[in-house]
Design an enzyme around this catalytic site. Sequence first.
Site, PDB file in Angstrom:
ATOM      1  N   GLU A 407       0.869  -1.186   0.000  1.00 22.12           N
ATOM      2  CA  GLU A 407       0.000   0.000   0.000  1.00 22.12           C
ATOM      3  C   GLU A 407       0.900   1.229   0.000  1.00 22.12           C
ATOM      4  O   GLU A 407       0.838   2.057   0.872  1.00 22.12           O
ATOM      5  CB  GLU A 407      -0.958   0.007   1.187  1.00 22.12           C
ATOM      6  CG  GLU A 407      -0.301  -0.241   2.537  1.00 22.12           C
ATOM      7  CD  GLU A 407      -1.226   0.119   3.701  1.00 22.12           C
ATOM      8  OE1 GLU A 407      -2.127   0.958   3.508  1.00 22.12           O
ATOM      9  OE2 GLU A 407      -1.029  -0.415   4.794  1.00 22.12           O
ATOM     10  N   GLU A 416       4.337   8.603  -3.504  1.00 17.83           N
ATOM     11  CA  GLU A 416       5.157   8.033  -2.433  1.00 17.83           C
ATOM     12  C   GLU A 416       6.096   6.970  -3.008  1.00 17.83           C
ATOM     13  O   GLU A 416       6.606   6.119  -2.307  1.00 17.83           O
ATOM     14  CB  GLU A 416       4.278   7.522  -1.288  1.00 17.83           C
ATOM     15  CG  GLU A 416       3.590   8.692  -0.569  1.00 17.83           C
ATOM     16  CD  GLU A 416       2.734   8.276   0.624  1.00 17.83           C
ATOM     17  OE1 GLU A 416       2.790   7.116   1.041  1.00 17.83           O
ATOM     18  OE2 GLU A 416       1.994   9.142   1.127  1.00 17.83           O
TER      19      GLU A 416
END
Lengths: 605, 605
Positions: A407, A416
């Site tokens: 995730e 990210e």
Amino acid sequence: MNYYVCLHQEGISSISKLIHKAHANNYNVVATSINANMLPMDPLPTDPTYPATLLSAVEWNSKMIFMLSDVDVDSPNEKLRQYSKEALLRDITWAEHLQNNGSVMVRLRGPNNDNLADIIKTKAKGNWFVHVPITNPELTTFEHRQDASESDIEQAQAVDPWSWWNNLRFAINHHPKVKVVLELSDSDRPTRENVRRWLGEPIEAIIIPSSLFVRNRNNYYVLLKEWQVIIGHFISVRANIIISTNPNDNAISQYADYAKKLINDNSDTHALNNYENMLEIPLQPLCDNLDSYTYEIFETDPVKYKLYQEAVKQALLDHVSDNEAKRKKIVVMVLGGGRGPLARAVFNAAQLTNSKVRVYIIEKNPSAIRTLSNMVKTLWSKQDVHIFSKDMREFQPPELADILVSELLGSFGDNELSPECLDGALKLLKPNGISIPCKSTSYMNPLMSAVLHNNVSQLTGTVPAFNCGYVALLKNVYHIDEPQALFEFIHPNRAAKVDNTRDMELHFKAVSDCVLNGVGGYFDTQLYKDIVLSINPLTHTPGMFSWFPMFFPIHPHKIKAGDRISFKFRRCVDKEKVWYEWQLTAPELGDVHNVGGKGYNMKLG
Amino acid sequence: MNYYVCLHQEGISSISKLIHKAHANNYNVVATSINANMLPMDPLPTDPTYPATLLSAVEWNSKMIFMLSDVDVDSPNEKLRQYSKEALLRDITWAEHLQNNGSVMVRLRGPNNDNLADIIKTKAKGNWFVHVPITNPELTTFEHRQDASESDIEQAQAVDPWSWWNNLRFAINHHPKVKVVLELSDSDRPTRENVRRWLGEPIEAIIIPSSLFVRNRNNYYVLLKEWQVIIGHFISVRANIIISTNPNDNAISQYADYAKKLINDNSDTHALNNYENMLEIPLQPLCDNLDSYTYEIFETDPVKYKLYQEAVKQALLDHVSDNEAKRKKIVVMVLGGGRGPLARAVFNAAQLTNSKVRVYIIEKNPSAIRTLSNMVKTLWSKQDVHIFSKDMREFQPPELADILVSELLGSFGDNELSPECLDGALKLLKPNGISIPCKSTSYMNPLMSAVLHNNVSQLTGTVPAFNCGYVALLKNVYHIDEPQALFEFIHPNRAAKVDNTRDMELHFKAVSDCVLNGVGGYFDTQLYKDIVLSINPLTHTPGMFSWFPMFFPIHPHKIKAGDRISFKFRRCVDKEKVWYEWQLTAPELGDVHNVGGKGYNMKLG
């Protein structure tokens, strides 16, 4: 979130009586002319209307909105202009004396407000509320006029009070203490588009004239459904409510109760309220270790891990019904284990599908490892689970994985660095292995938001604010056009030469005149087959709050209805970092923002 | 003001049980070792003591003070030093993970803390509490030692833990997030001077070991009177209380109740609490008009206007019993009428003395004139009262005054330019007339205050902070020596050539080693005969709060016990402004602050 309901009345006999009456009828605040009288109007400095000692300083500040004299400081008539200026300055001096941090309201009478802007700029001690009709007030007069032609009406409809505010806003250089108070009118309902655009403005309150209320069957004063919806939109962006009526109205407590009910029905009260319109620097979990507070927020998402569990479940079913034998253990690697929520989803999925799994949890944050180790010894003592305190890109696995679960997604999908991390973890996966997620796509659209613009501007002293991307719970926002897909990443990416740079130009269209303040960024991700997580406003996964959108600012840009708005967006990569560059390319060519990642970038190590 | 009472225990079985027990026994917070154990001590990163999920992030932040491992990162033994550093950094990483804005405590073991300072400087994410014994802990061991000689004891008494903190403070460059937690000891009571000096430090809390409690006749645990006084001083500077005891102690609820009672007895709860240690820019009523909020605060002073009334009363009695006839009206001019409190004092005094007065109120603030005019029409409709909206220096009176009444004094006496204003108003006064006040004197003394120093430092980005004088409610302050008189002004000043410049050097002496952070400024004023208002700490008028002291900062200067401390202070005047310059002249020559009034001055127009 605390809203106020304010009672506005003119021609009252005493301010303190008005406050008393308002309070007794469930209002928190009153609004009235600053020249409200015990003695006749239009005082000289030496001929007071009321003494400052009438109320305490706290009451002047917290209970009163002062309506300044409704004069025209931008009149073409010089004498009138001069008189108006004197009257307004006299009012402001008195207001500043009574309120050291209070609120004054001034009404816009038309498009020309340059002199008013000059006064506001030099006198913004407390809050300025700019009173604007939501539609052209002239329209209301046609109801009573026999002689108005179609073309008269069309002409009046073309007058757009939003543009009065917009001119003033630029003239006062987007002053953050100046907000809008919008007045509704019983004779003309604003279009949906008109309302939507106002939601991008700093709306302090809406004025509901008492004439908007109608009696229902039980003889109670209520608002028509259409008005309820409109007012509901404003309440959802934290607009307060001002009820405007005359001193003899006996139904004021009904209005207040009704307004409070509307507020109750339309105000979000989720735990993340405090984040509305706030700009946050995006997390960099690859180079910074997350703290417990951040993990905790993500873990409490009621939807996200259920969908992960469902995705793992289906992948297990597909994989087991493949050629693999039922008794063989399926190797699942959790990449970025945090405090355990993904591993928990895997164990649940295994139990639900009666599968045997061996779980490797790879986590680079040594503090998260402490909690994971404890879980292995307690909650998961009977599971086949192994923890590795490693960066996934450097991890040497004892065996290869059937399924990778991660995730690593940010608000903009790849921000990210999930592409780089998952590419680095490719070596952990069997040739026929599955990656959950298997695809992620970013989206963007042009936005107007005076509040976000002000928040960015306030950072300019300390950071290169217009070259940063921010995570922000978008609230006071006008979506100028719908989001479109921008970049896509597929996992596993078995290309011979992986290239995670991207370059794209997208084109949008403006329906109305507006101001462009920047770009909203979103993503969706396909976990497995049809199981998708989305924060794209058009397809947002219901109830999920783990990710707020991103906001990429540009300096304010005036847009005309019908304008094409184009943006170039690049994802750039070098050895140390990844960064975005963005640039307005139509209707005019703007600067390239964040050149070389100088304002904001994501470190690879 | 919210205080907390914290329970400190070591060797506990579980953090959550400790919090539960503390809460059940009336404590808000707990303190314990960060390595508090369910499993054995001294964990490796992979061998957890407890998981982060044990408490919520809010609880980790608000309920826990973490005691870091009591290791010696400044040990002369390199191996020990290295081990200590690793252990401490491991603790800090874990604390930063659990608390995103929490509190860790570290114990000072002696005078050398340079390595610790380096760690603190780079790791100040939350609050650092530095645990210091209030007296040398070695002293406690002598109780049990037969072999200790007189000279051993003397030597130990010379060790001053305050200097441990002082060295650390300079090494961390006065970091504002680092505060002191002082531990009391049952075997050695600190001197009054020792306590007084600590009051100038940023005291977060005091640790009361349970062994300090004794049973009273009713078998309740209480503290001796001497300890109550000492702890009361710390509470008055907003120190919280930590009770330190062992896990088997059954009297913990008694300690908590007792601590709360002490807090209740010793915490000031006046309405101006929020101003403690805050730096305010002094008012400039001569060039800025005061707002209603400011007038209101001054008007609520319970003492000041009573003393003014008494002064006017005595002046009226003296004046009437003179050669004047009883029926003749006495002309009183109120210079700076504000919203009427001085005029009210005059009317009261006239009524009490059966005098006839004609009152002229001169006020330059047009907003205050509005309120005064209203009062003339309502409250004072039967009085012989006349209002003039004028600067007193330009006022042309219809007749001369018998008595001038003014309250133009600032915190430092003359800093709101009362000398210049009253000199300018001299022409309003009859040759034998009276001025109330008739004299004012400023006072100053050297201060240590880490909190004020930090507050000044935080302003340096925006203003020339070390060249400003501030108004501040002094709270966390150590008065290094008593205040001495500085400048004096007499009214009326009938000198042929009035000179309001002043120049003075004052000399003080330090009793203890300390840090000089600046100068406190005060004043007293003789209203009439023996009626005096004072904010000089030695003679402060009881209950009066209209004026807070001033603070003139200098950069921190280490002072040795016995040092002479000298300051030069100048009051300078030019055509536009008045300003002060201040300079440390002993024990060393410092810079002249505020040269030419560049940082801070008072405008004459």
